[in-house]
Design an enzyme around this catalytic site. Sequence first.
Site, mmCIF file in Angstrom:
data_model
loop_
_atom_site.group_PDB
_atom_site.id
_atom_site.type_symbol
_atom_site.label_atom_id
_atom_site.label_comp_id
_atom_site.label_asym_id
_atom_site.label_seq_id
_atom_site.Cartn_x
_atom_site.Cartn_y
_atom_site.Cartn_z
ATOM 1 C CB ALA A 169 4.979 -5.575 1.936
ATOM 2 C CB VAL A 170 -0.021 -6.400 0.129
ATOM 3 C CG1 VAL A 170 -1.144 -6.391 -0.898
ATOM 4 C CG2 VAL A 170 0.625 -7.773 0.186
ATOM 5 C CD GLN A 171 -2.391 -1.322 3.765
ATOM 6 O OE1 GLN A 171 -3.077 -0.314 3.717
ATOM 7 N NE2 GLN A 171 -1.971 -1.829 4.900
ATOM 8 C CG PHE A 221 -2.463 -6.002 5.009
ATOM 9 C CD1 PHE A 221 -3.184 -6.765 4.106
ATOM 10 C CD2 PHE A 221 -2.971 -4.774 5.384
ATOM 11 C CE1 PHE A 221 -4.388 -6.317 3.586
ATOM 12 C CE2 PHE A 221 -4.171 -4.301 4.874
ATOM 13 C CZ PHE A 221 -4.883 -5.081 3.970
ATOM 14 C CG HIS A 263 -4.495 0.137 -0.410
ATOM 15 N ND1 HIS A 263 -5.668 -0.105 -1.104
ATOM 16 C CD2 HIS A 263 -4.785 -0.103 0.906
ATOM 17 C CE1 HIS A 263 -6.617 -0.476 -0.256
ATOM 18 N NE2 HIS A 263 -6.110 -0.475 0.964
ATOM 19 C CB SER A 305 -8.479 0.209 3.180
ATOM 20 O OG SER A 305 -8.256 -1.122 2.779
ATOM 21 C CG LEU A 306 -12.268 -2.664 7.467
ATOM 22 C CD1 LEU A 306 -13.316 -3.552 6.801
ATOM 23 C CD2 LEU A 306 -11.537 -3.422 8.574
ATOM 24 C CG ASP A 357 -5.218 -0.116 -4.362
ATOM 25 O OD1 ASP A 357 -4.635 -1.106 -3.882
ATOM 26 O OD2 ASP A 357 -6.098 0.523 -3.768
#
EC number: 3.1.1.85
Length: 284
Positions: free
Chosen positions: A172-174, A170, A264, A95-96, A234
């Site tokens: 949860a979104v991943q 965040f 993700h 990711s980042l 993702d």
Amino acid sequence: MPNKARELSLHVQKCQQTGNAPTLVLLHGWGLNKEIWTPVLPRLAEFAHIVTVDLPGFGHSSWQSENSQFDHACHRLMANLAHHLDGPFYIAGWSLGGLFATQIALDYPTYVRRVMTIASSPCFMARESVSISASAPCSQTEAWPGIKRETLEAFRYQLSTNFQKTLERFLAVQALGSPAAKEEIKTMRALLASCPEPAPEALVAGLRWLAEVDLREDLSALQVPLVRLYGRRDSLVPIATSAAITRYLPSHMPASIQFDASAHAPFITEIDRFVDTLNDFVLE
């Protein structure tokens, strides 16, 4: 070199084998810390010397105001890696962390053997259109897949009111789209809690980097092989990124690898295949 008090926290785990095992550096994503790799470390340590790093302001790493500039944060990270490691290394960023790994590979090709990005993008925020024809930039355009601007803005606003709740959201979104989403959120939450809370300034800067940093045009200058891993489910880095990025890459770059059951975090969802992929990555 930064002084000892200001160095990044480096967690080094060596495989049981001795001798010429390759060194593999692992970089985590936004909001988390190096402990995210804990479930997979014993497997990876069977074939490589593993180095996990807390990015500036995350985990045990300190935050300095100058780190708010992405280039400076990358330089600080690389200075610490060069201080701790004896020679060239492989680097993989999630990711980042993939944005950091890509910038380091661009800036320090003599140190990096190969670079891998995991559920990452050279440009995280969606763009309405980009040119796909250098000779006729206005005649043919295509949207760039990514995180919607309003989504990043919502996260930034929520950080100012309740950053712990923002981190929970965040996570949860991943995991969204994963067949084992609840278990993955539970795992990531526990690993996040095993280190100090991230510096609020680091969270804000990280979201700004996700919104503003754009390395697409720089990819043509890559001097080391780039291996890209994507989760088909993702929601943060759409699988469409895999195809969209190819027009920026040198023609000799390896094809991307898709993890069909993953969102993700493929290193949590499909751990066996992930380990096999990284084994191939350091074998060249």
